[in-house]
Design a protein around this motif. Structure first.
Motif, PDB file in Angstrom:
ATOM      1  N   ASN A   1      41.796 -29.802  57.957  1.00  0.00           N
ATOM      2  CA  ASN A   1      41.456 -29.732  59.395  1.00  0.00           C
ATOM      3  C   ASN A   1      42.600 -29.092  60.192  1.00  0.00           C
ATOM      4  OD1 ASN A   1      43.022 -31.990  58.987  1.00  0.00           O
ATOM      5  ND2 ASN A   1      41.472 -33.469  59.637  1.00  0.00           N
ATOM      6  N   THR A   2      43.844 -29.464  59.851  1.00  0.00           N
ATOM      7  CA  THR A   2      45.021 -28.858  60.501  1.00  0.00           C
ATOM      8  C   THR A   2      45.149 -27.385  60.072  1.00  0.00           C
ATOM      9  OG1 THR A   2      46.167 -30.973  60.575  1.00  0.00           O
ATOM     10  CG2 THR A   2      47.545 -29.001  60.632  1.00  0.00           C
ATOM     11  N   LEU A   3      44.988 -27.158  58.779  1.00  0.00           N
ATOM     12  CA  LEU A   3      45.156 -25.808  58.229  1.00  0.00           C
ATOM     13  C   LEU A   3      44.165 -24.814  58.847  1.00  0.00           C
ATOM     14  CD1 LEU A   3      46.907 -24.435  56.046  1.00  0.00           C
ATOM     15  CD2 LEU A   3      44.997 -24.753  54.481  1.00  0.00           C
ATOM     16  N   ALA A   4      42.946 -25.284  59.095  1.00  0.00           N
ATOM     17  CA  ALA A   4      41.937 -24.401  59.685  1.00  0.00           C
ATOM     18  C   ALA A   4      42.376 -23.954  61.085  1.00  0.00           C
ATOM     19  CB  ALA A   4      40.587 -25.121  59.754  1.00  0.00           C
ATOM     20  N   GLU A   5      43.041 -24.839  61.815  1.00  0.00           N
ATOM     21  CA  GLU A   5      43.505 -24.451  63.163  1.00  0.00           C
ATOM     22  C   GLU A   5      44.669 -23.456  63.074  1.00  0.00           C
ATOM     23  OE1 GLU A   5      44.012 -27.756  65.861  1.00  0.00           O
ATOM     24  OE2 GLU A   5      44.397 -26.407  67.567  1.00  0.00           O
ATOM     25  N   TYR A   6      45.435 -23.517  61.984  1.00  0.00           N
ATOM     26  CA  TYR A   6      46.477 -22.500  61.765  1.00  0.00           C
ATOM     27  C   TYR A   6      45.860 -21.175  61.307  1.00  0.00           C
ATOM     28  CZ  TYR A   6      50.159 -26.201  61.433  1.00  0.00           C
ATOM     29  OH  TYR A   6      51.031 -27.231  61.649  1.00  0.00           O
TER      30      TYR A   6
ATOM     31  N   GLN B   1      36.166 -33.997  55.942  1.00  0.00           N
ATOM     32  CA  GLN B   1      36.853 -34.374  57.187  1.00  0.00           C
ATOM     33  C   GLN B   1      37.084 -33.180  58.116  1.00  0.00           C
ATOM     34  OE1 GLN B   1      40.379 -36.183  55.629  1.00  0.00           O
ATOM     35  NE2 GLN B   1      39.389 -38.150  55.245  1.00  0.00           N
ATOM     36  N   ALA B   2      36.969 -31.967  57.573  1.00  0.00           N
ATOM     37  CA  ALA B   2      37.287 -30.784  58.382  1.00  0.00           C
ATOM     38  C   ALA B   2      36.042 -30.145  59.002  1.00  0.00           C
ATOM     39  CB  ALA B   2      38.012 -29.759  57.518  1.00  0.00           C
ATOM     40  N   LYS B   3      34.859 -30.694  58.758  1.00  0.00           N
ATOM     41  CA  LYS B   3      33.617 -30.039  59.201  1.00  0.00           C
ATOM     42  C   LYS B   3      33.634 -29.769  60.718  1.00  0.00           C
ATOM     43  CE  LYS B   3      31.352 -29.349  55.520  1.00  0.00           C
ATOM     44  NZ  LYS B   3      30.502 -29.818  54.507  1.00  0.00           N
ATOM     45  N   ARG B   4      34.046 -30.756  61.495  1.00  0.00           N
ATOM     46  CA  ARG B   4      34.058 -30.597  62.954  1.00  0.00           C
ATOM     47  C   ARG B   4      35.056 -29.493  63.354  1.00  0.00           C
ATOM     48  NH1 ARG B   4      36.991 -32.995  67.150  1.00  0.00           N
ATOM     49  NH2 ARG B   4      35.891 -32.802  69.145  1.00  0.00           N
ATOM     50  N   ALA B   5      36.257 -29.552  62.761  1.00  0.00           N
ATOM     51  CA  ALA B   5      37.274 -28.541  63.063  1.00  0.00           C
ATOM     52  C   ALA B   5      36.735 -27.142  62.772  1.00  0.00           C
ATOM     53  CB  ALA B   5      38.530 -28.798  62.236  1.00  0.00           C
ATOM     54  N   LEU B   6      36.074 -26.982  61.643  1.00  0.00           N
ATOM     55  CA  LEU B   6      35.589 -25.651  61.254  1.00  0.00           C
ATOM     56  C   LEU B   6      34.596 -25.119  62.281  1.00  0.00           C
ATOM     57  CD1 LEU B   6      35.137 -26.046  57.380  1.00  0.00           C
ATOM     58  CD2 LEU B   6      37.147 -25.327  58.675  1.00  0.00           C
ATOM     59  N   SER B   7      33.685 -25.980  62.742  1.00  0.00           N
ATOM     60  CA  SER B   7      32.688 -25.463  63.684  1.00  0.00           C
ATOM     61  C   SER B   7      33.331 -25.168  65.042  1.00  0.00           C
ATOM     62  CB  SER B   7      31.484 -26.398  63.798  1.00  0.00           C
ATOM     63  OG  SER B   7      31.854 -27.535  64.509  1.00  0.00           O
ATOM     64  N   LEU B   8      34.355 -25.938  65.464  1.00  0.00           N
ATOM     65  CA  LEU B   8      35.027 -25.657  66.745  1.00  0.00           C
ATOM     66  C   LEU B   8      35.827 -24.356  66.703  1.00  0.00           C
ATOM     67  CD1 LEU B   8      36.446 -29.221  67.630  1.00  0.00           C
ATOM     68  CD2 LEU B   8      34.638 -27.983  68.854  1.00  0.00           C
ATOM     69  N   LEU B   9      36.289 -23.979  65.506  1.00  0.00           N
ATOM     70  CA  LEU B   9      37.222 -22.845  65.375  1.00  0.00           C
ATOM     71  C   LEU B   9      36.538 -21.524  65.020  1.00  0.00           C
ATOM     72  CD1 LEU B   9      39.889 -24.884  63.394  1.00  0.00           C
ATOM     73  CD2 LEU B   9      40.245 -23.882  65.660  1.00  0.00           C
ATOM     74  N   GLY B  10      35.212 -21.525  64.923  1.00  0.00           N
ATOM     75  CA  GLY B  10      34.488 -20.296  64.573  1.00  0.00           C
ATOM     76  C   GLY B  10      34.212 -20.173  63.091  1.00  0.00           C
ATOM     77  N   GLY B  11      34.423 -21.251  62.368  1.00  0.00           N
ATOM     78  CA  GLY B  11      34.149 -21.230  60.927  1.00  0.00           C
ATOM     79  C   GLY B  11      32.662 -21.400  60.659  1.00  0.00           C
ATOM     80  N   GLY B  12      32.219 -20.876  59.510  1.00  0.00           N
ATOM     81  CA  GLY B  12      30.808 -21.010  59.118  1.00  0.00           C
ATOM     82  C   GLY B  12      30.715 -21.646  57.752  1.00  0.00           C
ATOM     83  N   LYS B  13      29.970 -20.971  56.871  1.00  0.00           N
ATOM     84  CA  LYS B  13      29.737 -21.538  55.537  1.00  0.00           C
ATOM     85  C   LYS B  13      31.064 -21.805  54.788  1.00  0.00           C
ATOM     86  CE  LYS B  13      28.119 -19.227  51.778  1.00  0.00           C
ATOM     87  NZ  LYS B  13      27.313 -18.341  51.019  1.00  0.00           N
ATOM     88  N   ALA B  14      31.136 -23.006  54.203  1.00  0.00           N
ATOM     89  CA  ALA B  14      32.320 -23.342  53.400  1.00  0.00           C
ATOM     90  C   ALA B  14      31.897 -23.474  51.941  1.00  0.00           C
ATOM     91  CB  ALA B  14      32.925 -24.647  53.885  1.00  0.00           C
TER      92      ALA B  14
END
Ligand code: SAM
Length: 230
Positions: free
Chosen positions: A147-152, A176-189
């Motif tokens: 979740n932290t790494l995705a924001e970096y 645990q990172a699903k919410r972070a990914l959607s807030l940051l512009g992430g899609g399919k993981a």
């Protein structure tokens, strides 16, 4: 979870035969400079081959031809330097917050005859400046929880590109990172799981597509990515 069966024999051949001179040189540099630069706890030759070199090159098949790649938290250069050795088509920018480690990275690149940009800085600051959404891929190993790494990482990536996280088991972190990914512009993981040979342990690669621009308020900075993950 996707099945992933890296061809370990092929990679070990690339490390110990095809590019032996370069990997031997890198191994010697790690040992020589370890005390001065505090680079790694792994210093035994066989462990360096499996836990650093093989572990690094395994992501190679997930990197598209000619990609512009930014690594967050390079440390002694893993996974980027082994990837550069086996994939000359990739263009790398290495971001590392510790000045001494950047000194080592520059020495290693020069001795190995490799070209890459080394930037001494913090990902969360650089991602707010010139490097924002400029890269096809942003990758990292052993830097932070997903979740932290995705924001970096995700702010560096162009829409259509992806981030690649080198992890241990990884499944819980991904959950645990699903919410972070959607807030940051992430899609399919996608989660690719495998065991390093010779009992060197479980690993996984997590690839996350970037499907929309990262909102300007991310990364938040001032340590909030770690203190209060999204
Ligand atoms: N990736 C290397 C590896 O797998 O061996 C190094 C891992 S080391 C545990 C983590 C590295 O990330 C350290 O060198 C640290 O200085 C760097 N780092 C941590 N947070 C960072 C940030 N926000 N921006 C840039 N570098 C960071």
């Amino acid at each position: 979870m996707a099945t992933f069966t890296p061809c370990f024999q092929e990679y070990l051949h690339k490390i110990t035969v095809d590019n032996r001179e370069k990997f031997d040189c890198f191994s010697a540099l790690l040992v020589e400079f370890n005390r001065k630069y505090n680079l790694t706890s792994i210093t035994e030759a066989r462990e360096i081959v499996y836990k650093h070199f093989l572990d690094s090159v395994i992501g190679e098949k997930l990197l598209t031809e000619g990609a512009r790649v930014l690594e967050v938290g390079s440390g002694a250069g893993f996974p980027s330097i082994p990837l550069m050795i086996v994939r000359e088509d990739l263009r790398f920018t290495l971001v590392e917050s510790t000045g001494k480690k950047c000194d080592f990275l520059r020495i290693a690149l020069q001795k190995l005859g490799l070209k890459a940009e080394v930037v001494n800085g913090r990902a969360e600051e650089l991602a707010r400046q010139d490097f924002r959404e400029r890269f096809d891929v942003s990758l990292a190993r052993a830097v932070a929880q997903l979740n932290t790494l995705a924001e970096y990482c995700l702010p560096f990536v162009k829409v259509g590109g992806y981030m690649l996280a080198y992890k241990g088991e990884g499944a819980e972190e991904l959950q645990q990172a699903k919410r972070a990914l959607s807030l940051l512009g992430g899609g399919k993981a996608e989660h690719f799981s495998y065991e390093l040979p010779e009992g060197f342990g479980a690993r996984s690669l997590i690839r996350i597509e970037k499907v929309s621009p990262t909102p300007a308020r991310y990364p938040r900075g001032q340590g909030r990515e770690r203190r209060d993950p999204l």
